[in-house]
Design a protein around this motif. Structure first.
Motif, PDB file in Angstrom:
ATOM      1  N   GLN A 153       6.005  -9.850  10.007  1.00 55.23           N
ATOM      2  CA  GLN A 153       6.727  -9.970   8.745  1.00 55.23           C
ATOM      3  C   GLN A 153       6.568  -8.716   7.884  1.00 55.23           C
ATOM      4  O   GLN A 153       7.515  -8.268   7.224  1.00 55.23           O
ATOM      5  CB  GLN A 153       6.228 -11.198   7.979  1.00 55.23           C
ATOM      6  N   LEU A 154       5.398  -8.106   7.904  1.00 54.74           N
ATOM      7  CA  LEU A 154       5.166  -6.891   7.124  1.00 54.74           C
ATOM      8  C   LEU A 154       6.024  -5.723   7.627  1.00 54.74           C
ATOM      9  O   LEU A 154       6.609  -4.975   6.837  1.00 54.74           O
ATOM     10  CB  LEU A 154       3.687  -6.509   7.173  1.00 54.74           C
ATOM     11  N   THR A 155       6.102  -5.564   8.935  1.00 56.56           N
ATOM     12  CA  THR A 155       6.902  -4.468   9.480  1.00 56.56           C
ATOM     13  C   THR A 155       8.393  -4.688   9.268  1.00 56.56           C
ATOM     14  O   THR A 155       9.170  -3.732   9.277  1.00 56.56           O
ATOM     15  CB  THR A 155       6.621  -4.299  10.977  1.00 56.56           C
ATOM     16  N   HIS A 156       8.791  -5.947   9.087  1.00 51.01           N
ATOM     17  CA  HIS A 156      10.205  -6.221   8.816  1.00 51.01           C
ATOM     18  C   HIS A 156      10.584  -5.854   7.386  1.00 51.01           C
ATOM     19  O   HIS A 156      11.737  -5.496   7.119  1.00 51.01           O
ATOM     20  CB  HIS A 156      10.492  -7.702   9.073  1.00 51.01           C
ATOM     21  N   LEU A 157       9.624  -5.910   6.457  1.00 54.61           N
ATOM     22  CA  LEU A 157       9.920  -5.676   5.047  1.00 54.61           C
ATOM     23  C   LEU A 157       9.568  -4.274   4.577  1.00 54.61           C
ATOM     24  O   LEU A 157      10.170  -3.772   3.623  1.00 54.61           O
ATOM     25  CB  LEU A 157       9.175  -6.698   4.175  1.00 54.61           C
ATOM     26  N   PHE A 160       6.751   2.204   5.597  1.00 54.82           N
ATOM     27  CA  PHE A 160       6.038   3.334   5.025  1.00 54.82           C
ATOM     28  C   PHE A 160       5.645   4.313   6.134  1.00 54.82           C
ATOM     29  O   PHE A 160       5.406   3.918   7.264  1.00 54.82           O
ATOM     30  CB  PHE A 160       4.775   2.862   4.296  1.00 54.82           C
ATOM     31  N   PRO A 161       5.574   5.594   5.807  1.00 58.33           N
ATOM     32  CA  PRO A 161       5.164   6.579   6.825  1.00 58.33           C
ATOM     33  C   PRO A 161       3.714   6.376   7.221  1.00 58.33           C
ATOM     34  O   PRO A 161       2.887   5.937   6.424  1.00 58.33           O
ATOM     35  CB  PRO A 161       5.379   7.931   6.111  1.00 58.33           C
ATOM     36  N   PRO A 162       3.362   6.706   8.437  1.00 61.38           N
ATOM     37  CA  PRO A 162       1.983   6.500   8.888  1.00 61.38           C
ATOM     38  C   PRO A 162       0.955   7.319   8.125  1.00 61.38           C
ATOM     39  O   PRO A 162      -0.209   6.923   8.064  1.00 61.38           O
ATOM     40  CB  PRO A 162       2.033   6.917  10.369  1.00 61.38           C
ATOM     41  N   ASP A 163       1.360   8.458   7.523  1.00 61.08           N
ATOM     42  CA  ASP A 163       0.381   9.298   6.853  1.00 61.08           C
ATOM     43  C   ASP A 163      -0.101   8.704   5.527  1.00 61.08           C
ATOM     44  O   ASP A 163      -0.898   9.329   4.834  1.00 61.08           O
ATOM     45  CB  ASP A 163       0.960  10.691   6.616  1.00 61.08           C
ATOM     46  N   ARG A 164       0.391   7.522   5.163  1.00 59.45           N
ATOM     47  CA  ARG A 164      -0.129   6.850   3.968  1.00 59.45           C
ATOM     48  C   ARG A 164      -1.550   6.380   4.180  1.00 59.45           C
ATOM     49  O   ARG A 164      -2.241   6.049   3.233  1.00 59.45           O
ATOM     50  CB  ARG A 164       0.755   5.650   3.612  1.00 59.45           C
ATOM     51  N   PRO A 168      -5.913   5.965  12.526  1.00 57.95           N
ATOM     52  CA  PRO A 168      -5.214   6.647  13.624  1.00 57.95           C
ATOM     53  C   PRO A 168      -3.856   6.022  13.888  1.00 57.95           C
ATOM     54  O   PRO A 168      -3.586   4.880  13.518  1.00 57.95           O
ATOM     55  CB  PRO A 168      -6.161   6.458  14.812  1.00 57.95           C
ATOM     56  N   ALA A 169      -2.976   6.808  14.508  1.00 60.27           N
ATOM     57  CA  ALA A 169      -1.610   6.345  14.764  1.00 60.27           C
ATOM     58  C   ALA A 169      -1.604   5.145  15.698  1.00 60.27           C
ATOM     59  O   ALA A 169      -0.846   4.204  15.506  1.00 60.27           O
ATOM     60  CB  ALA A 169      -0.778   7.479  15.336  1.00 60.27           C
ATOM     61  N   LEU A 170      -2.453   5.145  16.719  1.00 58.63           N
ATOM     62  CA  LEU A 170      -2.516   4.049  17.682  1.00 58.63           C
ATOM     63  C   LEU A 170      -3.956   3.581  17.819  1.00 58.63           C
ATOM     64  O   LEU A 170      -4.890   4.386  17.849  1.00 58.63           O
ATOM     65  CB  LEU A 170      -1.980   4.498  19.050  1.00 58.63           C
ATOM     66  N   VAL A 171      -4.101   2.277  17.841  1.00 52.04           N
ATOM     67  CA  VAL A 171      -5.421   1.665  18.011  1.00 52.04           C
ATOM     68  C   VAL A 171      -5.330   0.723  19.195  1.00 52.04           C
ATOM     69  O   VAL A 171      -4.417  -0.108  19.269  1.00 52.04           O
ATOM     70  CB  VAL A 171      -5.865   0.893  16.743  1.00 52.04           C
ATOM     71  N   ASN A 172      -6.241   0.848  20.098  1.00 57.29           N
ATOM     72  CA  ASN A 172      -6.246   0.010  21.295  1.00 57.29           C
ATOM     73  C   ASN A 172      -7.107  -1.226  21.043  1.00 57.29           C
ATOM     74  O   ASN A 172      -8.346  -1.153  21.026  1.00 57.29           O
ATOM     75  CB  ASN A 172      -6.794   0.801  22.493  1.00 57.29           C
ATOM     76  N   TYR A 173      -6.438  -2.331  20.790  1.00 61.20           N
ATOM     77  CA  TYR A 173      -7.125  -3.601  20.627  1.00 61.20           C
ATOM     78  C   TYR A 173      -7.116  -4.331  21.975  1.00 61.20           C
ATOM     79  O   TYR A 173      -6.038  -4.497  22.574  1.00 61.20           O
ATOM     80  CB  TYR A 173      -6.448  -4.466  19.561  1.00 61.20           C
ATOM     81  N   ALA A 182       3.816  -8.937  19.798  1.00 59.13           N
ATOM     82  CA  ALA A 182       3.637  -8.330  18.477  1.00 59.13           C
ATOM     83  C   ALA A 182       2.941  -6.981  18.560  1.00 59.13           C
ATOM     84  O   ALA A 182       2.424  -6.496  17.542  1.00 59.13           O
ATOM     85  CB  ALA A 182       2.851  -9.269  17.575  1.00 59.13           C
ATOM     86  N   TYR A 183       2.958  -6.346  19.739  1.00 51.69           N
ATOM     87  CA  TYR A 183       2.225  -5.082  19.895  1.00 51.69           C
ATOM     88  C   TYR A 183       2.746  -4.013  18.922  1.00 51.69           C
ATOM     89  O   TYR A 183       1.964  -3.378  18.204  1.00 51.69           O
ATOM     90  CB  TYR A 183       2.336  -4.591  21.344  1.00 51.69           C
ATOM     91  N   LYS A 184       4.046  -3.785  18.895  1.00 48.09           N
ATOM     92  CA  LYS A 184       4.601  -2.751  18.016  1.00 48.09           C
ATOM     93  C   LYS A 184       4.373  -3.090  16.543  1.00 48.09           C
ATOM     94  O   LYS A 184       4.086  -2.194  15.731  1.00 48.09           O
ATOM     95  CB  LYS A 184       6.090  -2.568  18.297  1.00 48.09           C
ATOM     96  N   SER A 185       4.486  -4.358  16.202  1.00 47.99           N
ATOM     97  CA  SER A 185       4.278  -4.758  14.807  1.00 47.99           C
ATOM     98  C   SER A 185       2.834  -4.540  14.387  1.00 47.99           C
ATOM     99  O   SER A 185       2.555  -4.061  13.275  1.00 47.99           O
ATOM    100  CB  SER A 185       4.664  -6.225  14.617  1.00 47.99           C
ATOM    101  N   VAL A 186       1.907  -4.862  15.262  1.00 45.38           N
ATOM    102  CA  VAL A 186       0.492  -4.672  14.943  1.00 45.38           C
ATOM    103  C   VAL A 186       0.193  -3.187  14.775  1.00 45.38           C
ATOM    104  O   VAL A 186      -0.488  -2.765  13.816  1.00 45.38           O
ATOM    105  CB  VAL A 186      -0.387  -5.307  16.032  1.00 45.38           C
ATOM    106  N   GLN A 187       0.678  -2.351  15.692  1.00 46.30           N
ATOM    107  CA  GLN A 187       0.418  -0.923  15.607  1.00 46.30           C
ATOM    108  C   GLN A 187       1.005  -0.326  14.328  1.00 46.30           C
ATOM    109  O   GLN A 187       0.342   0.472  13.640  1.00 46.30           O
ATOM    110  CB  GLN A 187       0.996  -0.215  16.846  1.00 46.30           C
ATOM    111  N   LYS A 188       2.218  -0.703  13.992  1.00 42.34           N
ATOM    112  CA  LYS A 188       2.843  -0.147  12.793  1.00 42.34           C
ATOM    113  C   LYS A 188       2.155  -0.648  11.527  1.00 42.34           C
ATOM    114  O   LYS A 188       1.968   0.107  10.568  1.00 42.34           O
ATOM    115  CB  LYS A 188       4.330  -0.502  12.767  1.00 42.34           C
ATOM    116  N   THR A 189       1.771  -1.916  11.514  1.00 45.77           N
ATOM    117  CA  THR A 189       1.110  -2.461  10.323  1.00 45.77           C
ATOM    118  C   THR A 189      -0.235  -1.785  10.100  1.00 45.77           C
ATOM    119  O   THR A 189      -0.606  -1.492   8.959  1.00 45.77           O
ATOM    120  CB  THR A 189       0.920  -3.973  10.480  1.00 45.77           C
TER     121      THR A 189
END
Length: 314
Positions: A153-157, A160-164, A168-173, A182-189
């Motif tokens: 839901q956060l990535t849908h609304l 923001f740029p990642p440099d905020r 790190p840009a990618l985190v391996n959970y 939800a992989y892309k949503s988690v990474q972007k959030t």
């Protein structure tokens, strides 16, 4: 015998001194000039036929003859004024074609109507395609929301740029693999700074998100700040002692920004209770109002700083 020819009589002389010879020609010359002017004036008038029809004209009749000749030499030619070229300037996009909000008809959910406490906020989001229900036509406003659903839901609304964030840009959970829905949503959030993993390195996507976790995530992602003391800002909450220490700073900032929504009692925070889908949507709406994306929708359950100051501590 008388002579055949008599001598011509001589002009009487005024004096014995003879005068110039051209003087007798002056009267003749003046008479010739007067006759020429009279003839010129008469020929300059144009006769009008008896059967002709006169049509009124907006311009004055052109003068002819000697008067026209004199005016032609005396009058100064009119000055030709050329206006500067007009170059059309394009209007800004918001003035030429104002962007219209994507507003649909009133949303219809089988389990949600105007009697629900969060209907004004949820309806405004649903009409703008910012939230949606399930395939069976329900919204399930009282159902708890998982961390993965909250990330989606956060990535849908927000975008923001990642440099905020300093993350790190990618985190391996280990519990959110590449093939997770939800992989892309988690990474972007995580890159935007809203959410993060647990100390053990997991994300726990299927765990329900608590109300205080929602508040902290919004405060972190929107980089909210507040200079008020926690004892003053949290005094109106009757259950303020249940707020985790790590969440106090974000709760104060979210309270001052008007992001907190408490139902059914506005002074009861219930920080550790699982956040329902309606509560999450209501606080997301308040976040969009804070960023200027949406207009304020009145609700008696929004915790505003002015209202909290009026209520005061219990």
């Amino acid at each position: 015998m008388p002579p055949l020819f008599r001598p011509l009589p001589r002009w009487p002389q005024a004096s014995s001194t003879p005068g110039p010879r051209w003087r007798p020609l002056v009267p003749i010359g003046l008479a010739a000039i007067a006759a020429g002017l009279t003839l010129l004036l008469c020929t300059s008038k144009r006769p009008v036929d008896a059967g002709a029809t006169l049509i009124p004209s907006t311009r004055s009749a052109p003068s002819r003859g000697l008067s026209a000749l004199l005016r032609r030499h005396q009058a100064k030619p009119p000055t030709l004024t050329v206006p500067p070229p007009v170059i059309p300037q394009p209007l800004p996009p918001q003035q030429a074609w104002p962007a219209e909000a994507v507003v649909q008809a009133e949303p219809s959910f089988d389990d949600l109507n105007t009697s629900h406490w969060a209907w004004p906020l949820l309806a405004d989001l649903a009409q703008r395609n910012l939230v949606s229900g399930f395939p069976d036509g329900t919204f399930r406003p009282g159902a708890a929301m998982t961390r993965a659903e909250f990330a989606a839901q956060l990535t849908h609304l927000f975008d923001f740029p990642p440099d905020r964030s300093l993350r790190p840009a990618l985190v391996n959970y280990p519990d959110v693999k590449l093939d997770h829905w939800a992989y892309k949503s988690v990474q972007k959030t995580v890159s935007m700074g809203f959410l993060g993993g647990h100390p053990d390195g997991t994300f726990l996507p299927d765990q329900t998100v608590s109300r205080i976790q929602v508040i902290v995530a919004l405060a972190n992602g929107l980089t909210l700040k507040s200079s008020r003391a926690a004892t003053e800002a949290l005094a109106p909450y009757v259950d303020r002692d249940q707020v985790p220490i790590w969440a106090i700073r974000q709760l104060v900032a979210a309270t001052d920004a008007g992001l907190v929504v408490n139902y059914p009692e506005i002074n009861t925070l219930a920080p550790n209770r699982p956040a329902s889908r309606a509560e999450v949507a209501a606080m997301l709406h308040r976040s969009l109002v804070y960023t200027g994306s949406l207009q304020t929708v009145p609700s008696p359950y929004i915790v505003e700083k002015a209202r909290v100051d009026q209520v005061g501590p219990p």
